[in-house]
Design a protein around this motif. Sequence first.
Motif, mmCIF file in Angstrom:
data_model
loop_
_atom_site.group_PDB
_atom_site.id
_atom_site.type_symbol
_atom_site.label_atom_id
_atom_site.label_comp_id
_atom_site.label_asym_id
_atom_site.label_seq_id
_atom_site.Cartn_x
_atom_site.Cartn_y
_atom_site.Cartn_z
ATOM 1 N N SER A 10 0.771 -1.324 -0.021
ATOM 2 C CA SER A 10 -0.070 0.101 0.032
ATOM 3 C C SER A 10 0.773 1.364 -0.076
ATOM 4 N N ASN A 11 0.366 2.376 -0.469
ATOM 5 C CA ASN A 11 0.946 3.574 -0.656
ATOM 6 C C ASN A 11 0.719 4.463 0.648
ATOM 7 N N GLU A 12 2.007 5.007 1.219
ATOM 8 C CA GLU A 12 1.791 6.050 2.138
ATOM 9 C C GLU A 12 1.440 7.407 1.396
ATOM 10 N N VAL A 13 0.339 7.910 1.493
ATOM 11 C CA VAL A 13 -0.305 9.021 0.888
ATOM 12 C C VAL A 13 -0.353 10.536 1.865
ATOM 13 N N GLY A 14 -0.199 10.350 2.789
ATOM 14 C CA GLY A 14 -0.429 11.389 3.914
ATOM 15 C C GLY A 14 0.648 12.236 4.394
ATOM 16 N N HIS A 15 1.828 12.169 4.035
ATOM 17 C CA HIS A 15 2.946 13.234 4.154
ATOM 18 C C HIS A 15 3.044 14.193 3.540
ATOM 19 N N HIS A 75 5.656 10.737 -1.083
ATOM 20 C CA HIS A 75 4.616 10.351 0.236
ATOM 21 C C HIS A 75 3.238 11.268 0.270
ATOM 22 N N GLY A 76 3.012 11.974 -0.801
ATOM 23 C CA GLY A 76 1.698 12.474 -0.790
ATOM 24 C C GLY A 76 0.684 11.787 -1.701
ATOM 25 N N ILE A 77 -0.656 12.513 -1.912
ATOM 26 C CA ILE A 77 -1.153 11.751 -2.909
ATOM 27 C C ILE A 77 -0.930 12.008 -4.368
ATOM 28 N N VAL A 78 -1.107 11.020 -5.358
ATOM 29 C CA VAL A 78 -0.561 11.153 -6.950
ATOM 30 C C VAL A 78 -1.042 12.711 -7.102
ATOM 31 N N PRO A 79 0.031 13.412 -7.663
ATOM 32 C CA PRO A 79 -0.459 14.779 -8.005
ATOM 33 C C PRO A 79 -0.910 14.937 -9.351
ATOM 34 N N MET A 80 -1.649 16.327 -9.482
ATOM 35 C CA MET A 80 -2.265 16.781 -10.793
ATOM 36 C C MET A 80 -1.250 16.849 -11.726
ATOM 37 N N GLY A 81 -1.570 16.553 -12.935
ATOM 38 C CA GLY A 81 -0.413 16.773 -14.051
ATOM 39 C C GLY A 81 0.495 15.573 -14.350
ATOM 40 N N GLU A 82 0.441 15.506 -15.779
ATOM 41 C CA GLU A 82 1.336 14.300 -16.007
ATOM 42 C C GLU A 82 3.069 14.865 -15.729
ATOM 43 N N LEU A 83 3.470 16.074 -15.984
ATOM 44 C CA LEU A 83 4.803 16.298 -15.760
ATOM 45 C C LEU A 83 5.112 16.148 -14.377
ATOM 46 N N ASN A 84 4.168 16.289 -13.347
ATOM 47 C CA ASN A 84 4.429 16.346 -11.827
ATOM 48 C C ASN A 84 4.463 14.782 -11.663
ATOM 49 N N ARG A 85 3.533 13.959 -12.293
ATOM 50 C CA ARG A 85 3.537 12.407 -11.865
ATOM 51 C C ARG A 85 5.005 11.888 -12.622
ATOM 52 N N ARG A 86 5.331 12.424 -13.744
ATOM 53 C CA ARG A 86 6.630 12.158 -14.078
ATOM 54 C C ARG A 86 7.736 12.557 -13.250
ATOM 55 N N PHE A 87 7.776 13.602 -12.734
ATOM 56 C CA PHE A 87 8.837 14.117 -11.760
ATOM 57 C C PHE A 87 8.823 13.076 -10.729
#
Lengths: 169, 169, 169
Positions: B122-127, C127-139
């Motif tokens: 599972s992913n930690e997503v809350g930091h 360690h946060g949620i999957v970010p908005m934007g393909e470039l951010n996810r790529r980063f």
Amino acid sequence: MKQLVLGGARSGKSRHAEKLAEKSTKSVFYLATANAGDSEMSSRIALHQQQRPAHWQLIEEELFLAKALQKIDAIDHCILVDCLTLWVSNLLCHNNAQLLAEQKATLINMLPNLKSDIIFVSNEVGHGIVPMGELNRRFVDESGWLHQDLTTACDKVDFVMAGLPLSLK
Amino acid sequence: MKQLVLGGARSGKSRHAEKLAEKSTKSVFYLATANAGDSEMSSRIALHQQQRPAHWQLIEEELFLAKALQKIDAIDHCILVDCLTLWVSNLLCHNNAQLLAEQKATLINMLPNLKSDIIFVSNEVGHGIVPMGELNRRFVDESGWLHQDLTTACDKVDFVMAGLPLSLK
Amino acid sequence: MKQLVLGGARSGKSRHAEKLAEKSTKSVFYLATANAGDSEMSSRIALHQQQRPAHWQLIEEELFLAKALQKIDAIDHCILVDCLTLWVSNLLCHNNAQLLAEQKATLINMLPNLKSDIIFVSNEVGHGIVPMGELNRRFVDESGWLHQDLTTACDKVDFVMAGLPLSLK
């Protein structure tokens, strides 16, 4: 004894801090920094209240944390501050850079002189990507700097993940 | 033995869980919760598949995880569930609060009775900072609560950072 | 000795890396990857500069990190690279997938042959949620993959939280 309990959202950090306070032989004061601005926040606060022993004394202070701590400071008191993240957020939302700087300096400086046991709870918010918005970035900066200053001033630091504390100091 | 492998995005948590499964002397089942909704997700799934031993049996279940586990449960099976984050996300996207609550309770309650070795990823997503959007905040809450419940039910918990596992339990 | 210092925003990771470099008996080179694109970034850079010993030699390189390292490599040098996150970001903003892949492969491959002590600083961003934007996810993807590759190539890895280093390797 001064302790800092860090952790992410829903990490169980408040629960861990409460367990530490429950073990204390001193009178426990719960210092809440939350401001029930909307219904989502109100229900989060209500949830926290249900989980706490009813005999703990509740103090509410959104901004002037150092003053509030000083007022109830005593050798046989244990003060649980939940949480610093909201306190920083409240001060930043006042849009007053000087107030935050002053309040933070006062807190850090007075900490070694307080006679109470203190357990601070705070959110780790800096492990994601740099957030959109200057206020958000400022919030991440101020939270991180505060945590660094506090770890120096505290005797013990725990980082809580998935309910499990990791001792950092 | 029930294990939970937590970690951030691209932390190597799946790789670590796969290494644990590779060491198992039992028959390995790979239970995938992913739903290839778009081409970006399809290529992420394909990448994971390349890295797994070909003889592992693949089970796909997006929603009814407890039922799927029960169906293949046996003393000589090792089930790798990758990942719970997507399962929570799938249930939340069904926009059905009761379904998520039911499925989660069923999973937590049945876990001690399952005979298989199970490795949850599972992913930690809350930091990071509190995200925009109520659904995102709900997702962070539900993920965090699930992790707390699972650490209680699991024998071992690892947090993977940069490919390196840190044992939390 | 090759070291990686990971940490979140404002975690004290740069400060920790600088303390490691200060203890070195070798000549310290500070290799900065930052690009002062706006005033917010300029003031962050200025803040870092104030905190460093003035006698350290400053090298600036936004893109061709491996080449810059090779140029100053020597047995009696200690090179502090701060930070890899900006380097990945600079390469991604060039919108050139091949350049990033090439530069990363060159760095990882040459690392065991470098004679200098090297201390890499990098941000944990996943360690946060999957970010908005393909470039951010790529980063997030590229940062995480780089960290995994580097931990394999490095002798020591620290994760810094609130100024406190946690040894991962």
